[in-house]
Design an enzyme around this catalytic site. Structure first.
Site, PDB file in Angstrom:
ATOM      1  N   CYS A  32       0.745  -1.152 -24.163  1.00 39.93           N
ATOM      2  CA  CYS A  32       0.207  -0.557 -22.926  1.00 39.93           C
ATOM      3  C   CYS A  32       0.967  -1.001 -21.676  1.00 39.93           C
ATOM      4  CB  CYS A  32      -1.283  -0.842 -22.797  1.00 39.93           C
ATOM      5  SG  CYS A  32      -1.667  -2.586 -22.596  1.00 39.93           S
ATOM      6  N   GLU A  43       0.116 -10.670 -24.600  1.00 41.01           N
ATOM      7  CA  GLU A  43       1.036 -10.615 -23.466  1.00 41.01           C
ATOM      8  C   GLU A  43       1.558 -11.996 -23.077  1.00 41.01           C
ATOM      9  OE1 GLU A  43      -0.906  -8.738 -20.112  1.00 41.01           O
ATOM     10  OE2 GLU A  43      -2.823  -9.658 -20.562  1.00 41.01           O
ATOM     11  N   ASP A  85       3.711  -8.411 -18.947  1.00 37.90           N
ATOM     12  CA  ASP A  85       3.549  -9.861 -18.885  1.00 37.90           C
ATOM     13  C   ASP A  85       4.286 -10.565 -20.018  1.00 37.90           C
ATOM     14  OD1 ASP A  85       2.078 -10.579 -16.561  1.00 37.90           O
ATOM     15  OD2 ASP A  85       0.397  -9.468 -17.388  1.00 37.90           O
ATOM     16  N   HIS A 117       0.826  -1.211   0.000  1.00 33.97           N
ATOM     17  CA  HIS A 117       0.000   0.000   0.000  1.00 33.97           C
ATOM     18  C   HIS A 117       0.858   1.257   0.000  1.00 33.97           C
ATOM     19  CE1 HIS A 117      -3.586  -2.353   1.749  1.00 33.97           C
ATOM     20  NE2 HIS A 117      -3.572  -2.360   0.442  1.00 33.97           N
TER      21      HIS A 117
HETATM   22  C1  PEP Z   1       1.039  -5.750 -19.155  1.00 33.18           C
HETATM   23  O1  PEP Z   1       1.094  -6.917 -18.792  1.00 33.18           O
HETATM   24  O2  PEP Z   1       1.943  -5.191 -19.806  1.00 33.18           O
HETATM   25  C2  PEP Z   1      -0.117  -4.909 -18.816  1.00 33.18           C
HETATM   26  C3  PEP Z   1      -0.273  -3.704 -19.318  1.00 33.18           C
HETATM   27  O3  PEP Z   1      -1.020  -5.404 -17.947  1.00 33.18           O
HETATM   28  P1  PEP Z   1      -0.791  -5.517 -16.363  1.00 33.18           P
HETATM   29  O4  PEP Z   1       0.447  -4.758 -16.019  1.00 33.18           O
HETATM   30  O5  PEP Z   1      -2.016  -4.945 -15.746  1.00 33.18           O
HETATM   31  O6  PEP Z   1      -0.667  -6.987 -16.170  1.00 33.18           O
HETATM   32 MG    MG Z   2      -0.672  -7.933 -18.136  1.00 36.46          MG
END
Ligand code: PEP
Ligand code: MG
Length: 577
Positions: free
Chosen positions: A507, A436, A460, A194
């Site tokens: 992303c 991913e 990921d 947190h």
């Molecule tokens: C990722 O895996 O790059 C992603 C954007 O999703 P998260 O970080 O939420 O797993």
């Molecule tokens: Mg991810």
């Protein structure tokens, strides 16, 4: 005293120079003493009064939360209330007082140790770190029993105080707003604790997991916190102070200068429009999205609506959350990712069975397909909200085409049920898939044919391609977005998207790293989605790029097989205009 440094995990960037303000740890002050039999009922009453006082205190803090405080804060306080009300803390210590004839502080501390011990056995890092919440609640009770105040002393209202604590409870974090701490450093915590989450939302440098900061640093010591490097320098010489002051000045100059390009369109020198979108976790993040100049939401991580609670948000609650974001963004796109619960992002859904290997377990789309009722509720809520803005749906962690087809079937069912209920939604809503998992990148061709857009989740993708658990400190040094295999997987995905004329986004964290902007857009990425605080520094890179000029070097880079050669060429690409 000679200067020295302590190393931890930097969880929020920036540099702060200031005086240490040490927060005492009530747990260390607990001693055991005997209670005479005739006084036991009194001791039990003292314990009950302390629990009641903490309950009142937490409720009061919750009711006084300023309207602009981070949304997570209220949820964190609810978690603390839940822990306090659990019988293992509010009732079992009474039996310890009665059976062992000991004082209330000792009884609750003993009970806490046994609860914490059970947490230590949990393999999942997120859940394991929740033991800090138990400790923070018990510390609150002990402070009341010892007659200490639970308020952080209003020692300094100036900006140059750095909080040094064992750990920081969400309720304590409220005071940061009023006291304007320059940074905080803690002995405990981890990347997903947190403390880390809050420091990022408060936008101040922060380092966790320092282990011995509270022993090595004395109250009022002059310290420097370098959040990017995860280093605390204690008693710096004048020369060191000067050096960090200059780093700090150039950091703030840089931030200020970047504001000038906030309203500029994100276009390369040779005219390519690169969409810069924001990643959000809760609807209130829209405030920072608007402040950042992002032109859309590229990733709404909806699992955050499901965290820190025992129940599931129902269709109406989710609908309101998605609608709020859609309306706030107007015509700008909002990509809502369906629930990515599991691994480091635990919700009540993951409590059913502890996975032996959560990152490879029942998470994201796999979990949703195994819980169709919960998935349908979310799909209906997203579809209903699609009437109020420019919403797209994104499915996380697809690994095979059959999984995608099952997912699409459920989406069609959700649409049919809305039609039956005569509820309107955008019939032409676009759907996309996160690439991913290496298997998905390798078969991106087929995903590109079946979807409207692809979004590469590099966090990921790197974890699974290089076999390094994102949450495991021991292998974090192996995380490398420039590993040739990672770049090849990304290139393959981009190529497939282009072949079928589908839009392609990144992303993961790579999208927000300015050193990688030229590489990604040179590879053909048209959309980058990142934490709002990174938008402007990435935009600066876009404005200074010419795809035409870097294209051939990027192609050459993709054929290299050694990381150091890749890094050298990337440096050259980044220097070119
Ligand atoms: C990722 O895996 O790059 C992603 C954007 O999703 P998260 O970080 O939420 O797993
Ligand atoms: Mg991810």
């Amino acid at each position: 005293m000679a200067p020295f440094s302590i190393h931890g995990i930097g969880v929020s960037n920036g540099i702060a120079i200031g005086r240490a303000h040490l927060i005492s740890n009530a747990l260390l002050e607990v001693v055991q003493y005997d209670i005479e039999i005739k006084n036991i009922p009194l001791e039990v009453k003292r314990f009950e009064d302390a629990i009641a006082a903490v309950r009142i205190e937490l409720n009061k803090i919750k009711s006084q939360l300023p309207s602009d405080s981070p949304k997570e804060l209220s949820a964190f306080i609810d978690t603390h209330l839940m822990i306090l009300n659990d019988k293992s803390l509010s009732s079992l210590p009474k039996s310890i007082i009665e059976n062992e004839k000991c004082n209330a502080e000792w009884a609750i501390k003993k009970q806490m140790d046994s609860v914490v011990n059970q947490f230590d056995q949990i393999e999942d890092q997120y859940l394991r770190e929740r033991k800090q919440d138990v400790i923070q609640v018990v510390e609150r009770v002990i402070k009341i029993l010892l007659g200490h105040s639970n308020q952080i002393a209003a020692k300094n209202k100036e900006k140059l105080t750095i909080l040094v604590a064992h750990d920081i409870s969400p309720a304590d974090a409220l005071h940061f707003k009023n006291h304007k701490y320059a940074a905080f450093v803690t002995d405990g915590g981890g990347v997903t604790s947190h403390t880390a989450i809050l420091s990022r939302s408060l936008n101040i440098p922060s380092i966790v997991a320092l282990q011995n900061a509270r022993t090595l640093i004395r109250d009022n010591d002059l310290i420097i916190v370098d959040g990017s490097q995860g280093v605390v320098i204690v008693n710096p010489t004048l020369e060191i102070q000067k050096y960090y002051k200059s780093l700090q000045d150039s950091w703030s100059d840089e931030q200020e200068k970047l504001q000038r390009i906030k309203t500029k369109k994100s276009i390369t020198k040779d005219g390519a429009l690169i969409h810069l979108f924001a990643n959000i976790e809760v609807p209130n993040d829209i405030i920072s999205v608007n402040a950042s100049g992002a032109t859309g939401v590229g990733l709404f991580r909806t699992e955050f609506l499901f965290m820190n609670r025992q129940d599931m948000p129902d269709e109406e609650e989710q609908f309101q959350a998605y609608k709020k974001v859609a309306e706030a963004m107007g015509k700008r796109p909002v990509t809502i990712r369906t629930l990515d619960s599991g691994a480091d992002k635990q919700t009540a859904l993951n409590n059913k069975k502890i996975s032996p290997n959560p990152a490879l377990g029942l998470r994201a789309i796999r979990l949703c397909l195994s819980e169709p009722k919960i998935f349908m509720t979310q799909l209906r809520a997203i579809l209903r909200a699609s009437q109020y803005g420019n919403i797209k749906i994104l499915f996380p962690m697809l690994s095979s085409i059959s999984e995608l087809r099952q997912t699409k079937l459920l989406l069609e069912r959700a649409k049919a049920s809305l039609r039956k209920d005569k509820v309107k939604f955008n019939e032409k809503i676009l759907i996309g898939g996160m690439i991913e998992i290496p298997a998905a990148a390798i078969s991106a061709d087929i995903f590109a044919q079946e979807l409207d857009f692809l979004s590469i989740g590099t966090n990921d993708l790197i974890q699974y391609a290089l076999a390094i658990d994102r949450t495991d400190d021991a292998v974090s040094h192996l995380y490398n977005p420039l590993h040739p295999a990672v770049l090849k997987l990304i290139a393959l995905t981009i190529k497939s998207a282009h072949k079928y004329k589908k839009s392609i986004a990144v992303c993961g964290e790579m999208a927000g790293e300015p050193k990688l902007t030229k590489l990604l857009i040179g590879m053909g990425v048209e959309q980058l989605s990142m934490h709002p605080s990174h938008i402007l520094s990435v935009k600066e890179q876009v404005l200074n790029s010419s795809i035409k000029n870097i294209k051939s070097s990027v192609l050459r880079l993709l054929n290299l097989n050694e990381v150091d050669k890749i890094e050298t060429l990337l440096k050259k690409i980044n220097q070119s205009l």
